[in-house]
Design a protein around this motif. Structure first.
Motif, mmCIF file in Angstrom:
data_model
loop_
_atom_site.group_PDB
_atom_site.id
_atom_site.type_symbol
_atom_site.label_atom_id
_atom_site.label_comp_id
_atom_site.label_asym_id
_atom_site.label_seq_id
_atom_site.Cartn_x
_atom_site.Cartn_y
_atom_site.Cartn_z
ATOM 1 N N ASN A 242 39.212 8.610 -22.047
ATOM 2 C CA ASN A 242 39.377 9.734 -21.022
ATOM 3 C C ASN A 242 40.372 10.289 -21.536
ATOM 4 O OD1 ASN A 242 39.575 7.134 -18.983
ATOM 5 N ND2 ASN A 242 41.501 6.361 -20.413
ATOM 6 N N LYS A 243 40.612 11.052 -22.706
ATOM 7 C CA LYS A 243 41.127 12.524 -22.897
ATOM 8 C C LYS A 243 40.476 12.933 -22.947
ATOM 9 C CE LYS A 243 43.816 15.204 -26.993
ATOM 10 N NZ LYS A 243 44.075 15.151 -27.480
ATOM 11 N N ALA A 244 38.944 12.183 -23.124
ATOM 12 C CA ALA A 244 37.669 12.972 -23.941
ATOM 13 C C ALA A 244 36.693 13.321 -22.102
ATOM 14 C CB ALA A 244 36.698 12.376 -24.373
ATOM 15 N N ILE A 245 36.792 12.740 -20.848
ATOM 16 C CA ILE A 245 36.657 12.791 -20.312
ATOM 17 C C ILE A 245 37.132 14.289 -19.208
ATOM 18 C CG2 ILE A 245 36.408 11.680 -17.679
ATOM 19 C CD1 ILE A 245 34.342 10.792 -19.582
ATOM 20 N N ALA A 256 36.320 17.689 -26.378
ATOM 21 C CA ALA A 256 36.184 15.900 -25.739
ATOM 22 C C ALA A 256 34.848 15.932 -27.188
ATOM 23 C CB ALA A 256 34.953 16.909 -24.597
ATOM 24 N N LEU A 257 33.855 16.061 -27.435
ATOM 25 C CA LEU A 257 33.290 15.022 -28.258
ATOM 26 C C LEU A 257 34.000 15.459 -29.686
ATOM 27 C CD1 LEU A 257 30.135 17.918 -28.615
ATOM 28 C CD2 LEU A 257 30.331 15.683 -27.555
ATOM 29 N N GLU A 258 35.220 15.550 -30.022
ATOM 30 C CA GLU A 258 35.851 14.989 -30.877
ATOM 31 C C GLU A 258 36.854 13.824 -30.391
ATOM 32 O OE1 GLU A 258 36.978 19.301 -33.675
ATOM 33 O OE2 GLU A 258 38.643 18.388 -31.792
ATOM 34 N N PRO A 273 31.942 5.267 -25.496
ATOM 35 C CA PRO A 273 32.458 6.947 -25.770
ATOM 36 C C PRO A 273 30.747 7.281 -26.362
ATOM 37 C CG PRO A 273 34.510 5.410 -25.906
ATOM 38 C CD PRO A 273 32.989 3.610 -25.179
ATOM 39 N N GLN A 274 30.591 6.405 -27.490
ATOM 40 C CA GLN A 274 29.077 6.965 -27.758
ATOM 41 C C GLN A 274 27.871 7.025 -26.852
ATOM 42 O OE1 GLN A 274 27.826 3.659 -30.174
ATOM 43 N NE2 GLN A 274 29.750 2.794 -30.467
ATOM 44 N N MET A 446 34.404 9.000 -10.352
ATOM 45 C CA MET A 446 34.390 8.878 -11.642
ATOM 46 C C MET A 446 34.777 7.556 -11.714
ATOM 47 S SD MET A 446 37.140 11.044 -12.881
ATOM 48 C CE MET A 446 36.942 10.366 -14.683
ATOM 49 N N SER A 447 34.706 7.284 -13.052
ATOM 50 C CA SER A 447 34.929 6.150 -13.823
ATOM 51 C C SER A 447 36.119 6.475 -15.060
ATOM 52 C CB SER A 447 33.763 4.714 -14.049
ATOM 53 O OG SER A 447 32.913 4.678 -13.160
ATOM 54 N N ILE A 448 37.334 5.768 -14.735
ATOM 55 C CA ILE A 448 37.845 5.647 -16.101
ATOM 56 C C ILE A 448 38.144 4.251 -16.612
ATOM 57 C CG2 ILE A 448 40.865 6.216 -16.042
ATOM 58 C CD1 ILE A 448 40.428 7.923 -14.126
ATOM 59 N N PHE A 449 38.011 4.155 -17.813
ATOM 60 C CA PHE A 449 37.707 3.340 -18.021
ATOM 61 C C PHE A 449 39.551 2.840 -19.448
ATOM 62 C CE2 PHE A 449 33.584 4.233 -18.820
ATOM 63 C CZ PHE A 449 32.755 3.030 -17.822
ATOM 64 N N ARG A 450 39.684 1.940 -18.944
ATOM 65 C CA ARG A 450 39.195 0.940 -19.418
ATOM 66 C C ARG A 450 40.753 0.209 -19.249
ATOM 67 N NH1 ARG A 450 37.045 -1.709 -24.910
ATOM 68 N NH2 ARG A 450 38.465 -1.178 -26.209
ATOM 69 N N LYS A 451 40.586 -1.068 -18.147
ATOM 70 C CA LYS A 451 41.705 -2.133 -18.631
ATOM 71 C C LYS A 451 41.037 -3.529 -18.220
ATOM 72 C CE LYS A 451 45.625 -3.779 -19.493
ATOM 73 N NZ LYS A 451 46.957 -3.578 -19.862
ATOM 74 N N PHE A 452 39.786 -3.916 -18.708
ATOM 75 C CA PHE A 452 38.948 -5.244 -18.828
ATOM 76 C C PHE A 452 38.406 -4.718 -18.308
ATOM 77 C CE2 PHE A 452 43.152 -6.630 -20.990
ATOM 78 C CZ PHE A 452 43.854 -6.938 -20.407
#
Length: 453
Positions: A242-245, A256-258, A273-274, A446-452
């Motif tokens: 989520n930080k990368a997003i 972001a890539l890191e 993430p990949q 947008m989608s924020i991952f994840r909780k199940f």
């Protein structure tokens, strides 16, 4: 006399047994806590290279924990049935997948002791994994009815954002509710990194669902920074994803890539993430190539486009007044791309022509390349633009007070180098001499991952 002695002996035996039972349940509580500590602090004791072994190691630890719980069931259940069922259910719930036995045990626990808040929260997690969000919500609300606690608050914050909404007002209400609940969770325990992660995600939802204010992204990153101080939160792939997003939309591409890479390192089996990293690398390579080649346009056609740039295409920005970022009415001076500085260029306007648009998997931001009167090319990213709107090759575009970023870095054998102009809203652009209207403005989903997930 003998009767009295026998009664006293029975009382002493009962007291001793009660003490032993209490010690047993306390010991079992510590053992289950150790199981969760093993999971949550796994990477404190193991290198990231062991990430693929984590699930197997937790399963082995779980089996050992269950063996101990089963051996002590008789003593624990005598006086602490609800607590024992809760502990065993919690142990079975340590894995990310739904477990039917965990649900059954936790149901027994809350029926025997409706005030056992930990059991309500654990049962809510169990229903969540099952995909029964309604029952999960009921459990967390039920726990809050007995006592205010951070786990119920942050769980309800996430669930509020996952609820299916019938209209935009309902969606906005849920986002605001989620933000309020997340703030309450953090206030209850400012040291808990998982609550900070939830608050960061809540701000990110507010950015895309309520108001696309860049300051909100700063709040996201601030919350994630707080979360990283906590070992448990720092070891979760969710935080880094989520930080990368957030960093991607901040156009801090290297970071972001890191962060996408770090999320993958913590959970190599988790695909998003990949996938997002690959998409971002592809996007940046395309932008670099298109800026370098001026949209791969033929020399003759490019020369015609450059020569067709006319000051009349500035429209209302030609000698007119513009409300600056500081809220003042100012006159804009036209400048070439080479005369723009990194950062905000106040009281300046750049005019150019579109030479190409660039595909983006997320469709956000809308990206195109433009050339100025000298033929110098740059990329432009426009946020909050309606999905069916945009610009096409040959359109003239005037950008007031352009915000410039120099992209120049390498990552995994890729080198990215180009100049970028960020536009927060299409409504400030003048296209073909006319300022774009509000119909060009749109919110972003947008989608924020994840909780199940």
């Amino acid at each position: 006399m003998n009767s009295t002695l026998n009664n006293e002996e029975n009382d002493e035996n009962n007291t001793a047994n009660s003490k032993n039972n209490q010690e047993t349940i306390e010991s079992l509580t510590e053992i289950v806590d150790e199981l969760y500590k093993f999971r949550d602090y796994y990477f404190e004791e193991h290198p990231l290279d062991n990430a693929l072994e984590k699930s197997k190691d937790i399963e082995n630890k779980l089996q050992n924990t269950l063996d101990i719980l089963n051996r002590n069931a008789e003593y624990a259940v005598i006086e602490h049935r609800a607590r024992y069922f809760y502990l065993k259910g919690r142990a079975l719930n340590v894995l990310p997948k739904y477990n039917k036995d965990a649900e059954d045990l936790l149901l027994k626990a809350v029926k025997l002791d409706p005030k056992l808040v930990e059991a309500w929260n654990e049962l809510g997690e169990c229903y969540w994994k099952k995909g029964n969000l309604k029952e999960a919500k009921n459990c967390f609300v039920g726990a809050l009815n007995y006592t205010k606690n951070k786990i119920s608050l942050r769980s309800l914050s996430m669930l509020a954002r996952q609820e299916i909404c019938n209209n935009k007002d309902e969606m906005l209400s849920n986002i605001e509710k989620g933000l309020t609940l997340a703030k309450e969770a953090v206030q209850m325990d400012p040291q808990d990194g998982l609550s900070w992660v939830v608050l960061g995600n809540a701000h990110l939802s507010a950015f895309f669902g309520i108001s696309q204010n860049p300051k909100t992204l700063k709040l996201c990153l601030s919350a994630y920074s707080q979360a990283e101080r906590d070992i448990i939160a720092r070891s979760t792939p969710d935080l880094h994803y989520n930080k990368a997003i957030t960093l991607k939309y901040e156009e801090e591409f290297l970071q972001a890539l890191e962060s996408f890479s770090l999320a993958s390192n913590y959970d190599p089996t988790w695909e998003p993430p990949q996938q997002k990293k690959k998409e971002l690398i592809k996007y940046l390579n395309n932008v670099s190539e298109m800026v370098k080649t001026s949209g791969k346009m033929k020399v003759k056609r490019l020369k015609q486009i450059v020569q067709s740039i006319d000051n009349k295409q500035l429209g209302p920005y030609s000698g007119g007044k513009y409300t600056s970022s500081g809220g003042q009415a100012v006159k804009l001076d036209e400048v070439l791309l080479s005369n723009l500085s990194v950062g905000l260029n106040e009281e300046k306007v750049m005019l150019g022509k579109v030479v190409c648009s660039i595909y983006n998997e997320d469709k956000v931001p809308f990206t195109f390349c433009m050339v100025d009167k000298q033929g110098e090319c740059c990329a432009v990213t426009v946020f909050n633009i309606a999905e069916t709107k945009g610009v096409i090759i040959g359109d003239s575009v005037a950008i007031p007070e352009p915000f410039i970023t120099e992209i120049d870095f390498s990552f995994e054998e890729n080198t990215f180098k180009f100049r970028l102009i960020r536009v927060e809203t299409p409504c400030v652009l003048v296209v073909n001499g006319k300022k774009l209207g509000k119909e060009y403005q749109a919110g972003v989903q947008m989608s924020i991952f994840r909780k199940f997930d």
